[in-house]
Every structure is written in structure tokens, then in C-alpha cells.
Scaffold this active site. Structure first.
Site, PDB file in Angstrom:
ATOM      1  N   LYS A   3       0.825  -1.219   0.000  1.00  0.00           N
ATOM      2  CA  LYS A   3       0.000   0.000   0.000  1.00  0.00           C
ATOM      3  C   LYS A   3       0.857   1.266   0.000  1.00  0.00           C
ATOM      4  CE  LYS A   3      -4.000  -2.139   2.257  1.00  0.00           C
ATOM      5  NZ  LYS A   3      -3.443  -3.507   2.296  1.00  0.00           N
ATOM      6  N   GLU A  20      -2.331   6.668   8.212  1.00  0.00           N
ATOM      7  CA  GLU A  20      -2.995   7.745   7.485  1.00  0.00           C
ATOM      8  C   GLU A  20      -3.878   8.533   8.432  1.00  0.00           C
ATOM      9  OE1 GLU A  20      -3.660   5.819   3.039  1.00  0.00           O
ATOM     10  OE2 GLU A  20      -5.293   5.850   4.493  1.00  0.00           O
ATOM     11  N   GLU A  75      -9.565   1.420  -4.992  1.00  0.00           N
ATOM     12  CA  GLU A  75     -10.439   1.806  -3.883  1.00  0.00           C
ATOM     13  C   GLU A  75     -10.167   3.243  -3.455  1.00  0.00           C
ATOM     14  OE1 GLU A  75     -11.140  -1.014  -0.884  1.00  0.00           O
ATOM     15  OE2 GLU A  75     -10.711  -2.747  -2.143  1.00  0.00           O
ATOM     16  N   GLU A  77      -6.038   2.224  -2.285  1.00  0.00           N
ATOM     17  CA  GLU A  77      -5.206   1.105  -2.745  1.00  0.00           C
ATOM     18  C   GLU A  77      -5.817   0.505  -3.989  1.00  0.00           C
ATOM     19  OE1 GLU A  77      -5.375  -2.291  -0.125  1.00  0.00           O
ATOM     20  OE2 GLU A  77      -7.384  -1.751   0.551  1.00  0.00           O
ATOM     21  N   ASN A 112      -6.489  -3.390  -5.223  1.00  0.00           N
ATOM     22  CA  ASN A 112      -6.427  -4.815  -4.906  1.00  0.00           C
ATOM     23  C   ASN A 112      -6.185  -5.584  -6.192  1.00  0.00           C
ATOM     24  OD1 ASN A 112      -6.933  -5.105  -2.030  1.00  0.00           O
ATOM     25  ND2 ASN A 112      -8.936  -4.215  -2.460  1.00  0.00           N
ATOM     26  N   GLU A 115     -17.158  -8.987  -4.081  1.00  0.00           N
ATOM     27  CA  GLU A 115     -18.334  -8.251  -4.545  1.00  0.00           C
ATOM     28  C   GLU A 115     -18.377  -8.049  -6.054  1.00  0.00           C
ATOM     29  OE1 GLU A 115     -15.296  -5.327  -2.753  1.00  0.00           O
ATOM     30  OE2 GLU A 115     -16.103  -7.328  -2.340  1.00  0.00           O
ATOM     31  N   ARG A 168     -23.526 -10.320   2.308  1.00  0.00           N
ATOM     32  CA  ARG A 168     -22.728 -11.485   2.681  1.00  0.00           C
ATOM     33  C   ARG A 168     -23.408 -12.163   3.875  1.00  0.00           C
ATOM     34  NH1 ARG A 168     -16.452  -9.488   1.912  1.00  0.00           N
ATOM     35  NH2 ARG A 168     -16.865  -8.046   0.192  1.00  0.00           N
ATOM     36  N   ARG A 222     -61.206 -24.507  35.009  1.00  0.00           N
ATOM     37  CA  ARG A 222     -60.172 -24.297  36.027  1.00  0.00           C
ATOM     38  C   ARG A 222     -60.249 -25.337  37.147  1.00  0.00           C
ATOM     39  NH1 ARG A 222     -57.991 -22.794  40.492  1.00  0.00           N
ATOM     40  NH2 ARG A 222     -59.989 -22.818  41.581  1.00  0.00           N
ATOM     41  N   ASP A 223     -61.174 -25.136  38.074  1.00  0.00           N
ATOM     42  CA  ASP A 223     -61.152 -25.949  39.287  1.00  0.00           C
ATOM     43  C   ASP A 223     -61.477 -27.411  39.023  1.00  0.00           C
ATOM     44  OD1 ASP A 223     -60.720 -26.428  41.914  1.00  0.00           O
ATOM     45  OD2 ASP A 223     -62.541 -25.474  42.656  1.00  0.00           O
ATOM     46  N   ALA A 224     -62.318 -27.683  38.042  1.00  0.00           N
ATOM     47  CA  ALA A 224     -62.679 -29.075  37.780  1.00  0.00           C
ATOM     48  C   ALA A 224     -61.472 -29.881  37.336  1.00  0.00           C
ATOM     49  CB  ALA A 224     -63.790 -29.140  36.725  1.00  0.00           C
ATOM     50  N   ASP A 250     -58.825 -15.161  51.334  1.00  0.00           N
ATOM     51  CA  ASP A 250     -57.611 -15.367  52.106  1.00  0.00           C
ATOM     52  C   ASP A 250     -57.737 -16.713  52.806  1.00  0.00           C
ATOM     53  OD1 ASP A 250     -55.041 -14.245  53.433  1.00  0.00           O
ATOM     54  OD2 ASP A 250     -56.247 -15.025  55.103  1.00  0.00           O
ATOM     55  N   LYS A 292     -66.831 -20.068  49.867  1.00  0.00           N
ATOM     56  CA  LYS A 292     -65.974 -21.045  49.196  1.00  0.00           C
ATOM     57  C   LYS A 292     -65.751 -22.250  50.102  1.00  0.00           C
ATOM     58  CE  LYS A 292     -61.301 -21.195  47.165  1.00  0.00           C
ATOM     59  NZ  LYS A 292     -61.656 -21.795  45.872  1.00  0.00           N
ATOM     60  N   HIS A 339     -69.588 -21.883  46.325  1.00  0.00           N
ATOM     61  CA  HIS A 339     -68.689 -22.843  45.669  1.00  0.00           C
ATOM     62  C   HIS A 339     -68.493 -24.035  46.589  1.00  0.00           C
ATOM     63  CE1 HIS A 339     -65.046 -24.200  43.459  1.00  0.00           C
ATOM     64  NE2 HIS A 339     -64.587 -24.495  44.664  1.00  0.00           N
ATOM     65  N   HIS A 377     -67.138 -28.564  46.605  1.00  0.00           N
ATOM     66  CA  HIS A 377     -66.606 -29.747  45.927  1.00  0.00           C
ATOM     67  C   HIS A 377     -67.488 -30.929  46.289  1.00  0.00           C
ATOM     68  CE1 HIS A 377     -62.595 -28.209  44.511  1.00  0.00           C
ATOM     69  NE2 HIS A 377     -62.993 -27.230  45.310  1.00  0.00           N
ATOM     70  N   THR A 401     -55.869 -23.223  49.737  1.00  0.00           N
ATOM     71  CA  THR A 401     -54.515 -22.885  49.284  1.00  0.00           C
ATOM     72  C   THR A 401     -54.173 -21.447  49.688  1.00  0.00           C
ATOM     73  OG1 THR A 401     -54.886 -24.299  47.369  1.00  0.00           O
ATOM     74  CG2 THR A 401     -52.993 -22.826  47.278  1.00  0.00           C
TER      75      THR A 401
END
Length: 1192
Positions: A158, A242, A317, A330, A332, A338, A383, A586-588, A693, A755, A785, A787, A919
Site C-alpha cells: 500500500k 494515514e 479503492e 489502494e 487490490n 463483490e 454477505r 379451572r377448578d374441575a 384469604d 368457598k 362454591h 366440591h 390454598t
């Protein structure tokens, strides 16, 4: 000539003879008809095609030439070897490294001479700019396809090229007059010209040996690194310096010269988009470059090449600064990566021209005079590399699992055809394929490139395609105004669209299922349902089918949406009858099937349900255990479930279960966590919040109530019913419940929930309790509710309805009874003619036909329950917990002691002060019961040895006060002794002492780990940090499995069984399991082969059975205080000590997990840890030795 014939991999002798005759008849180069490519290409793979070598072979074959490939041992399976007519190895195995092989000048020339090669093409990289190689090739009497070695010497350096430019009055960037080898010279240049500067290798390119140094940087370090890198890459550490231009464009000119001194250009390319000084995207011609600047650059490029009598292909270039001043960099002396886009805009095959010029042709003979060379349209080259942009473009290695390339009009690929199974090695450059797209305008070419990049499917290794897509859509690139440091200066380019890779991840899960079986906790065997699920066809009162293509819009939810929660509650109370809430969603299934029903199976029946249950009070479908189980065991996002179901059922209110100050977690959280969670739940589709709760601790309950009020939902504050109210010896009597109800009403609830978790509310108790509440609060909506554990659920709910309940809970028939809710059809029949529910019994039964099939599909999670359990009035185990407790007992090896476990549950409840069992308090009682059975502890043992026992964490949480304050107070002295030296007692609501969640910090942390994060992600993490992280890691590996039919989620398909998966609307994967490969004794893996949409795909799976080994562990001596043993079977999830650690009595040694129960194993004596016998992840049995503690 036919490409198929030319490129046959293993032609037989007759085919070779035929091809040879064809070439001799069509040869245009005479005796110069055998070409060797001294290169292999860019790709870091041992099998994939090498684009450059194949590119040259193809042109050579068009010129009727014979071709010769050379290859390293590592490239012995590469396709460039197969594409050539002949191929020869460079040296012997192990003689050279993969890169050194292609740098062996003498070896390569000897191969060429030995096989009568007439021409050598160096390609680019390796020896392409090596003047010694060019000289030796010509001295061997072989034509060199490139500039003379003297020109390579002059321009390859170069510094020398810079002198030539100055001599020809071509502008250059200010720099050192010659090569720099001493640091002092670099320092002197900086002192004269100032910063910034760029240090470049004098004998090479491609960004190697290059460093930019700004003011304040370490010039010495940069100089030494650049010099060292240049020497390693090019064999010469000489550099030059440079002045560095700020944000310049990089413009290069394609040149071609002949032996008579004629030089032409093929216009310019804009190569400004670079990373680490290596080009990423190139454009031809440069967009919006002023004509005067373009002409000057083209003129100077040709002038320079002509001045040195340049021959063959090369590239000049330049840099162009912001003032449109150009500076030579330079030349090449080779063809470049490319060059393809120059070919696209000019229509000239540059490689063909190279070969013919080397054979003696002139530019005029080739028709390549300057006036005949024109440019048309634009072309862009990307690329595509095997690099990970998210990790600073770190090269990736591994096996390509899927490779599907782009194509079509205006798309050119250089790199051959990749394929599944190719192994990317670390030996060579990371480029996989070059994609060039052309169009009549820059915008058309850009859009073609976007389309092409999106068409690529490359799986198994990371690629830079997501980055390229971000780059090509950035406004700066769209305008064509990029500069050389654009990538470094634009961090938003890394906000990339990441490929979901859904199909391959799905195959990875199916492959694991095929090899290792189901990983879903609690699954036993395979589903009993072997046929396809049949969806019900609903009919109206005349027997005509109802259209269910769109959801029903008629229902109670419209009142809530239009008028709000107060008006909704009032309307419910004014209804002349009793409404039904269905718990099937859900619960079932929590109670019967361990909460394992997946979203896809709810969604399939959702629209029909919107019609059949249009007059339902609500569908209970979310919250409670379904939240964490969705992530923990089903690998689904619970919020995604909520949103999907909401869209399919817009008319019926959705109810969720909210554990007061716990949210949906098992212990208290900061108050703002509950606020944020409820707000998100409301926004995503929840209407009614059943807030409870577990201890009926009203201070805890109020946190949830107020959070729902802020969110704008319907508040259903709930009193938890426990035990038999009719038993005069129970402390939870009528007076207690009415007192709690009074306080709940005072909170401002919209609806009162009652519940009964265990199903212990007898019909008479329901009559008395609901009747008393109705008499006291005539305008208050009541929702009950229960069971059906004891088999009295239908009678109890009928009694509640008759006593004045506004809504009661049932489940679809096939999912009802025992630990679930009572049967909906049975209750409708019981109430028929007396109380109106607004439900059509025929439609309800039609919906149930679906759930009958689901019960069979999910039979693998059934608990071994044969019928009602009247003992529930004694043990009081909640319905959902009864199923889970039996399952956990079986997992812990206590299945044969189930009756003993139920007795222990009663004893544990008494030890803890007779709790309201919902729970998470029911879990506390259950954990203590299992702990007692596992360790053979009587109630007396528990009390007497409380200070030395390692109780489950849930028990310690309760005793500490983390769950709340129980009615009647904590049990003493059990509480004090169990907490001694381990935890401090809490005397106030836990949430009061917890710091508020910093949601911004949580978001930042999660985005750092997982990328894009939503508010619901934050809510999930706050509720269950570890569960959420495990879920995300699973999804990262296997993708979204919610789209997979349940049959194939739970059990592997049969060989050659075809099935389909719709990953999104309009995108269906058609799958077939082809084979399961043998076990590799070396890796412990198996290859599993599938057909996906007609393509063969394979996944590699670790065979977990192959590495199973039996470990026999020493047992702890129960009477030796220096021995620390495991209190029960489980997995060690944390070890907090190591050999030599000093501990005091009560200090934590390790943490053990058994199912959802965790406990800290603590030291029974003070001293020094002598021997740790376990590691994190080890499975242990009860009494296994954890460690020994000796004297200090």
C-alpha cells in the site's frame, strides 16, 4: 453445455470420455484448456460448497476447459472438490493446518505440473496477492490469471501504491511517506497531523492489521496489535499510517486490463457498509454519487492502472469525504468478493474475461472497449455469514439442521446449495453464501434483497440475516447515505427481528419425546383416547344445527362492560332464579387432572361453550393453581391462555381465583405487586375476581379487594368455609361466619363468595348459612362454591339455591363429582320446575360430549379415586388438594401409606391449630402430614422435637406469620420452638414489611435476559420468578408448544404417522416421524428423523436413559448429631456449605425440593463441615447423608 452433465459428482469412464470430446470440439482456448483454482472459498465448513472455487469452475466449464481442485484434509468432503473434473489433496493428513494447506506454493505448483495444468486462478484470499506465487507459477510455464508479479509487488504494498498515486496526481489521504516499523515513527506522525489516525497493514487487506486510534487512545497498544495481526495474517508486520476521515464513503472501481496496456472500468461499487473494516453490504453503482465525483474517480482509477501496465482484474479503492473529495486508498490486484454485483449491472462475466485475457486475448477481442461497457439498474450484495450479531458477530459453529435458500427473479446466489447436516467448522472465514439482487432502481433491488433474506431458512447455526434485515430497513440505508462506520455508529441496528425457528424447535421437543418419553410431571402411561376428537354440533329447540363459526354475543358480560361492576352485581341479584358458574376450565380439571388441561383443548370448545352457557354467571377459567402450572408443567403462558379464550368467548364473564395479598402466589407479596397483577388481569380479560384469604385474615383479604377495585373488576370477596358447621365442637360456627361476612360487606364487596374447598358443607349447613346471610343482607348477591368429595354436592348446591344463593358452581358432567364440583346436569334436573338457571339442558349435554373425550385424553393424570369419600368430614382435605396430595404421596414413595397420610393430615391440622384449609394453608397442612409420615413422627414427636426438626418451608412460613394471622392464634409452644434460631416471628401483615416492587428494574433485568418484555411478563415473574425463568428457558429451547395437539404433547407419534400442527393461522406444518436412530456410544445421543412439509429433517437428542447410573448413598445416623440427613426423598436444589465451612446449630446446610415442597436442611450441631456428600441436582432418599459436622 449442460450444467447437469458437467457437474456430475462421480462420472463414469464413458461419461468422462464423452465430456472430453465435447470440450475438445467446442474449445475456444486451444491448448490452454486445463485450469486449477488455488483456493477453496470463504465458508467455514467441511462439507458446504466453496463459492469462489465453484464460481470459477462454472465459468471454466462454459469455456470448455478441464478443471482441477485442490483441498486440505479438512475440506475432503467439500463440494468444490466434487464440482471439479479432478481434485487432489495438499500434503498428507496432519502435515498442514487447514489454512496453511492453501498457502503451500510449491505443493500447489507441483500438483499443477504433475497434472498438466495450463492455467492457475488464485481466487481471492490465501495466495491471491502473493507476488512470489505469481512469479513461480509463470516460471513453471503455467499461465497466471492475474496481474504480473511485478505489478502485485508495486500495488500490493500500500505504501508503494500510494507513491504511484502521488506520482500520477491522484489525491491520497495524508499519511506516512513509507512503511512504518517503529513506534516512534507512529508517534511522530500523530504529533504532526493530529488524531484520529488509522494504522493499516501494508501487505494485505480485509480489515486485518487495521486499527483506528482516537485522541486519548493508546497509540502504542494499537500500533503493536496492528503490526502483530498483520504479521500473523500476511507474514509481514509492516504497517503505514494515514489521517482517519470521519464518516467517509468507500467507493471502489472494477478494472480490467490486457497485455497490450489497455485498461477499462466497469463502473463503481459503494462498499461503505462495513464492520471491522470488512464489507458487509455492497451496492453497484453508488447511489446519489455526484456525476463529477464519479467521473473523477473512474478517470483516476483507469489512470493509475494504466500507469503500471495493469493486466487482468483489479479494484481501485477510494474514500469520499463529506465535501465529496475523493482520496485513493489502494488497488487490490485480484478479483473481489463483490464482483458479482458489477456483473449484474454490466452483464459481463468478469471471471471469463480474466481467463481469456490470461490466455492472450485483448479487451477489444472480447468486445470490452470502454464505449461498449454500460451500466443498467442497481444491484446489492449481502454477505450471509454464520455469525451471531447479538454476541458481537461471534462466529458460530455446529450442524446446519435446516437449509432453504432464496431464489427467483433478480436473485443470484454464490455459494452453491447448502443442505441439512452440513457441519460448520471453525477453520475458515464465516461467509456462508453471497446473495446478490438486481433491479431497475435502487429501491427495487433493496426490496428484492429483503424478500430474498426473508426466504432463507437456516437453522442449527446463528446467521447475520436478522442483522441484515435491520440494516436494509434502516432509513439511512434506504436513502443510500451510509458511511464506513455506519454500523458502529448505529446501535439501533441491533434491535433485530429474531427468527422464531418454530418448526425446528417443535421437532426438538418431539424428538425428545420419541427418545425419552414425556417429561410432563405426573403423567402415567399413555392417553386412553386413541381416536380423533369430535367436536359437538349444537342444535336449537327445533333440532336445527346452530352456527358456531363466530362466538355468541349474548350474555351477562355486556352489562358489566356497559354499566360497570355495581350495575352487574345488581342485575345478578335481581335475576329471578339462580345462575350457574361453570368451573370446567379451572377448578374441575385442577381437582381431577392435576390442572393439566391445555389451552388448545379449551380453545377448541370455546365458541360452542359461548352459546351453550350464554346465560351462565361466569366461566371460572384462570388464576389459582392454573397460573403457575401453565408455565411449570404445560409450558404455556397463562396470559396467552386468557387472551385467546377471551377472544373466543366475548359474552360470558370470566372469573379468576385471587389469593388476597398473595396474588396467585403461595405467600405474601408487596402490595403494589397485587395492584399491578390485578390491573393486567382486568386488561387481558378477567371480569370477576373471587378474592379470598386462606385464613380468612381480613387484613390480607383487603389487599386483594382494593387491588381489584383499582383495576375496575367485579369484587367477589369470599369467606372460606372449613369443616362441618353442624358439628358443635368446631370453632368455625355460624357466629364466626356471619362475623366474617359482616366485615367483608363493610369492605364494599360487589358480590359475596362462600368457598367450600373441601366439600364439607352439608345441605342443611348450606340452608342455614346462606339463609342467615340472605336474611341479614337481602340485596347482597351470594355466590357459593363447593366440591363433591362426599357425594353431597348437588344436594348442597340445590339447598344453597333455595336458601337464596344467586349463583352456584358446577362442572360439566364428565368432569364433575368426587373432588370436582357437582354435575351441572344433575343440578339442573334437581332444580327443574322450581328454580330457573337460564341454561338449556340439551346444549349442556352436547358440550359434555366433548369433555367425555377430554377425560380420556387426559387419563394419564387421573388420580386413583373410585368414588365419593365421606371421610372428608373427618380429614377435611380440599378437593383439589386431595388429588394432588395422593399424587405427591405416590411420587414420594408414600402411595402405599395413603390412609396413614390422611390420618396424618388430621393430626397435622390439629397441631397447627385447626386451620381454614384453602390454598396455601391446605398446602401447609399437607406438607406437614407428608413430613410426619415420611419421618415416622407422631404428633407428640413433632411438638417435643420441634426445635431440631427441619420442617418444610411452607410450615415455617405459616408459623412465622408469612401467610397471615390464623383465627384463634398460632399453636404454642410449637411455633416458638420450630422457629428457634431460624426465623423471626411476624406480628403484622407480611406485605407491610416488604419493599415495593421496582417494576422498572424488573423490566430492565428481564429485557436483558429475554429481549422484548410485556407488562404481563413482569407480572408472571413477580409472582413466580424461578418458574417464569424456567419457562422462558424451555420456550427458548422448544418454542411455543401450545399449538401442538395434546396427543403429541403427551406421547410420541407412531412411525410413519402423519399429523399436522397449525403454528399460526394459515401456516400448517405437516409432520411424520420416519425413524429413531441407534444410540451413539460416543455421545449418548440419537438422531430422530422427521418429514416436515415433505422435507427430511433430523434432530439430535440426548438419550437420558443412556447415562442413567445408580448411586448408593450412605445413610445418616439418626442418633448422631454430627450427621445431617435428608428429612425425606427429593432433589437437592441448593448446597450452602462446603468442606471446611464453620456452622452453628440451626444454620442452613442445603435446600431440598420434593414436588412443590421445599425445606431447608439445617445443622443439628455447631462445628466444622467435614464431608459434603451431595451436590446441587442430586436426588436423595429420606435419611441419606447430606454432610458430617465435626468439632472446630
Amino acid at each position: 453445455m449442460s450444467a447437469e452433465i458437467e457437474y456430475a459428482s462421480v462420472p463414469d469412464s464413458s461419461t468422462l470420455a464423452t465430456m472430453q470430446r465435447m470440450r475438445e470440439q467446442t474449445s475456444i482456448l486451444g491448448s490452454m484448456n486445463k485450469l486449477l483454482v488455488a483456493n477453496r472459498g470463504e465458508i467455514r465448513t467441511s462439507i458446504l460448497p466453496c463459492p469462489l472455487a465453484i464460481r470459477i469452475f462454472r465459468t471454466a466449464h462454459e469455456l470448455s476447459m478441464q478443471t482441477v481442485a485442490i483441498y486440505s484434509y479438512e475440506d475432503r468432503l467439500s463440494m468444490h472438490r466434487q464440482k471439479a473434473d479432478e481434485a487432489y489433496p495438499i500434503g498428507k493428513r496432519g502435515q498442514f493446518t487447514p489454512v496453511q494447506a492453501y498457502l503451500q506454493i510449491d505443493e500447489i505448483i507441483n500438483i499443477a505440473k504433475a497434472h498438466d495444468v495450463s492455467m492457475i486462478h488464485p481466487g481471492y484470499g490465501f495466495l491471491s496477492e502473493n507476488s512470489e506465487f505469481a512469479r513461480k507459477v509463470e516460471e513453471a510455464g503455467i499461465a497466471w490469471i492475474g496481474p504480473p508479479y511485478q505489478v502485485i509487488d508495486a500495488l500490493g504494498d500500500k505504501v508503494s501504491a500510494r507513491r504511484i498515486a502521488i506520482q500520477n496526481n491522484v489525491p491520497v489521504v495524508p499519511g506516512t511517506p513509507g512503511p512504518v516499523s517503529e513506534l516512534s515513527e507512529a508517534v511522530a506522525f500523530v504529533e504532526e497531523y493530529g488524531y484520529p489516525v488509522i494504522i493499516k497493514a501494508a501487505f494485505g487487506g480485509g480489515g486485518r492489521g487495521m486499527r483506528v486510534v482516537f485522541e486519548g487512545d493508546d497509540i502504542q497498544n494499537a500500533f503493536l496489535r496492528a503490526s502483530s495481526e498483520a504479521k500473523a495474517a500476511f507474514g509481514n508486520g509492516t504497517v503505514f499510517i494515514e489521517r482517519f476521515l470521519d464518516k467517509p464513503k468507500h467507493i471502489e472501481v472494477q478494472l480490467l486490463g490486457d497485455a497490450e496496456g489497455n485498461v477499462v472500468h466497469f463502473f463503481e461499487r459503494d462498499c461503505s457498509v462495513q464492520r471491522r473494516h470488512q464489507k458487509v453490504v455492497e451496492i453497484a453503482p453508488a447511489k446519489d454519487l455526484p456525476k463529477s465525483v464519479r467521473d473523477a474517480i473512474l478517470r483516476d482509477a483507469v489512470k493509475l492502472a494504466a500507469s503500471v501496465k495493469y493486466r487482468n482484474a483489479g479494484t481501485a479503492e477510494f474514500l469520499v469525504d463529506k465535501q465529496n473529495r475523493h482520496y485513493f486508498i489502494e488497488i487490490n490486484p485480484r478479483i473481489q468478493v463483490e464482483h458479482t454485483i458489477t456483473e449484474e449491472i454490466t452483464g459481463v462475466d468478469l471471471v471469463s474475461a480474466q481467463i481469456q485475457i490470461a490466455a492472450g486475448a485483448t479487451l477489444a477481442q472480447l468486445g470490452l472497449t470502454q464505449e461498449r461497457i454500460s451500466s443498467r439498474g442497481f444491484a446489492i450484495q449481502c454477505r450471509i455469514t454464520t455469525e451471531d450479531p447479538t454476541k458481537n458477530f461471534q462466529p458460530d459453529t455446529g450442524k446446519i439442521e435446516v437449509y432453504r435458500s432464496a431464489g427467483g427473479n433478480g436473485v443470484r446466489l454464490d455459494g452453491g446449495n447448502g443442505f441439512a447436516g452440513a457441519v460448520i467448522s471453525p477453520h475458515y472465514d464465516s461467509m456462508l453464501v453471497k446473495c446478490s439482487c438486481s433491479g431497475s432502481t435502487y429501491e427495487i433491488a433493496r426490496r428484492k434483497m429483503l424478500r430474498a433474506l426473508i426466504e432463507f431458512r437456516i437453522r442449527g447455526v446463528k446467521t447475520n440475516i436478522p442483522f441484515l434485515l435491520a440494516l436494509l430497513t434502516h432509513p439511512t440505508f434506504v436513502s443510500g447515505d451510509c458511511w464506513t462506520t455506519f454500523i458502529d455508529d448505529t446501535p439501533q441496528l441491533f434491535d433485530m427481528m429474531v427468527s422464531q425457528n418454530r418448526a425446528q424447535k417443535l421437532l426438538a421437543y418431539l424428538g425428545d419425546l420419541c427418545v425419552n418419553g414425556s417429561s410432563i410431571k405426573g403423567q402415567i402411561g399413555e392417553p386412553k383416547l386413541k381416536t380423533a376428537v369430535i367436536l359437538p354440533v349444537l342444535t336449537d329447540s327445533t333440532g336445527e344445527p346452530l352456527s358456531t363459526t363466530e362466538p355468541c354475543t349474548k350474555g351477562w358480560r355486556s352489562i358489566f362492560l356497559e354499566k360497570g361492576p355495581v350495575a352487574f352485581a345488581k342485575a345478578v341479584r335481581e335475576y329471578k332464579g339462580t345462575l350457574i358458574m361453570d368451573t370446567t376450565w379451572r377448578d374441575a380439571h385442577q381437582s381431577l387432572l392435576a390442572t393439566r388441561v391445555r389451552t388448545v383443548d379449551l380453545a377448541n370448545i370455546a365458541i360452542p361453550t359461548s352459546y351453550a352457557y350464554s346465560n351462565a354467571f361466569a366461566l371460572e377459567c384462570w388464576g389459582g393453581a392454573t397460573f403457575d402450572v401453565s408455565m411449570r408443567f404445560l409450558y404455556e403462558d397463562p396470559w396467552d391462555r386468557l387472551r385467546k379464550l377471551r377472544k373466543l368467548v366475548p359474552n360470558i364473564p370470566f372469573q379468576m381465583l385471587l389469593r388476597g395479598a398473595n396474588g396467585v402466589a403461595y405467600s405474601s407479596l408487596p402490595d403494589n405487586a397485587i395492584d399491578q397483577f390485578c390491573l393486567q388481569a382486568k386488561k387481558n380479560g378477567v371480569d370477576i375476581f373471587r378474592v379470598f384469604d386462606a385464613l380468612n385474615d381480613l387484613e390480607q383479604l383487603k389487599v386483594g379487594v382494593e387491588a381489584v377495585r383499582k383495576a375496575g373488576g367485579v369484587i367477589e370477596a369470599t369467606v372460606c368455609y372449613s369443616g362441618d358447621m353442624l358439628n358443635p365442637h368446631k370453632k368455625y360456627n355460624m357466629e364466626y361466619y356471619l362475623d366474617v361476612v359482616d366485615k367483608i360487606v363493610a369492605m364494599g364487596t360487589h358480590i359475596l363468595g362462600i368457598k367450600d374447598m373441601a366439600g364439607t358443607m352439608k345441605p342443611q349447613a348450606a340452608t342455614l348459612l346462606i339463609g342467615a346471610v340472605r336474611a341479614r343482607y337481602p340485596d347482597l348477591p351470594i355466590h357459593v362454591h363447593t366440591h363433591d368429595s362426599a357425594g353431597t354436592g348437588v344436594a348442597s348446591m340445590a339447598a344453597a339455591a333455595k336458601a337464596g344463593a344467586d349463583a352456584v358452581d358446577t362442572a360439566t358432567n364428565s368432569m364433575s363429582g368426587m373432588t370436582s364440583q357437582p354435575s351441572v346436569s344433575a343440578l339442573l334436573a334437581t332444580l327443574e320446575g322450581t328454580i330457573d338457571t337460564g341454561l338449556d339442558a340439551t346444549l349442556i349435554r352436547e358440550i359434555d360430549s366433548y369433555w367425555g373425550q377430554m377425560r380420556l385424553l387426559y387419563s394419564v393424570f387421573e388420580a386413583d379415586l373410585k368414588g365419593p369419600d365421606p371421610d372428608v368430614y373427618e380429614h377435611e382435605i380440599p378437593g383439589g388438594q386431595l388429588t394432588n396430595l395422593l399424587f405427591q404421596a405416590q411420587q414420594l414413595g408414600l402411595g402405599t401409606q395413603w390412609e396413614e397420610t390422611k390420618k396424618a393430615y388430621v393430626e397435622a391440622n390439629k397441631l397447627l391449630g385447626d386451620l381454614v384449609k384453602v390454598t396455601p394453608t391446605s398446602k401447609v397442612v399437607g406438607d406437614l402430614a407428608q413430613f410426619m409420615v415420611s419421618n415416622k413422627l407422631s404428633p407428640t414427636d413433632v411438638v417435643d422435637r420441634a426445635s431440631s426438626l427441619d420442617f418444610p418451608d411452607s410450615v415455617l412460613d405459616f408459623l412465622q406469620g408469612m401467610i397471615g394471622q390464623p383465627y384463634g392464634g398460632f399453636p404454642e409452644p410449637l411455633r416458638t420452638n420450630a422457629l428457634l434460631g431460624k426465623r423471626e416471628k411476624l406480628s403484622e401483615r407480611p406485605g407491610k414489611s416488604l419493599a415495593p416492587i421496582d417494576f422498572a428494574a424488573v423490566r430492565t433485568m428481564l429485557e436483558g435476559k429475554y429481549g422484548k418484555i410485556t407488562e404481563t411478563d413482569i407480572a408472571s415473574y413477580v409472582m413466580y420468578p424461578k418458574v417464569y425463568e424456567d419457562y422462558q428457558n424451555f420456550i427458548k429451547k422448544y418454542g411455543d408448544l401450545s399449538v401442538l395437539p395434546t396427543k403429541y404433547f403427551l406421547t410420541r407419534p407412531e412411525i410413519n404417522e402423519e399429523f399436522s400442527v397449525e403454528i399460526e393461522m394459515g401456516k400448517v406444518l405437516i409432520l411424520k416421524l420416519l425413524a429413531i436412530g441407534p444410540l451413539s456410544m460416543h455421545t449418548g445421543q440419537r438422531e430422530v428423523f422427521f418429514e416436515l412439509n415433505g422435507e427430511i429433517r433430523q434432530v439430535t437428542v440426548d438419550d437420558k436413559k443412556a447415562s442413567v447410573s445408580t448411586v448408593s448413598r450412605p445413610k445418616a445416623d439418626p442418633v448422631n448429631p454430627s450427621h445431617v440427613g435428608a428429612p425425606m426423598s427429593g432433589v437437592v436444589i441448593e448446597v450452602r456449605v462446603k468442606d471446611g465451612s464453620l456452622v452453628k446449630k440451626g444454620d442452613p446446610i442445603a435446600v431440598l425440593s420434593a414436588m412443590k415442597m421445599e425445606m431447608v436442611i439445617s445443622a443439628q450441631a455447631s462445628g466444622k463441615v467435614e464431608e459434603v456428600s451431595v451436590r446441587e441436582g442430586d436426588s436423595v432418599d429420606g435419611s441419606d447423608l447430606i454432610c458430617k459436622i465435626g468439632k472446630e
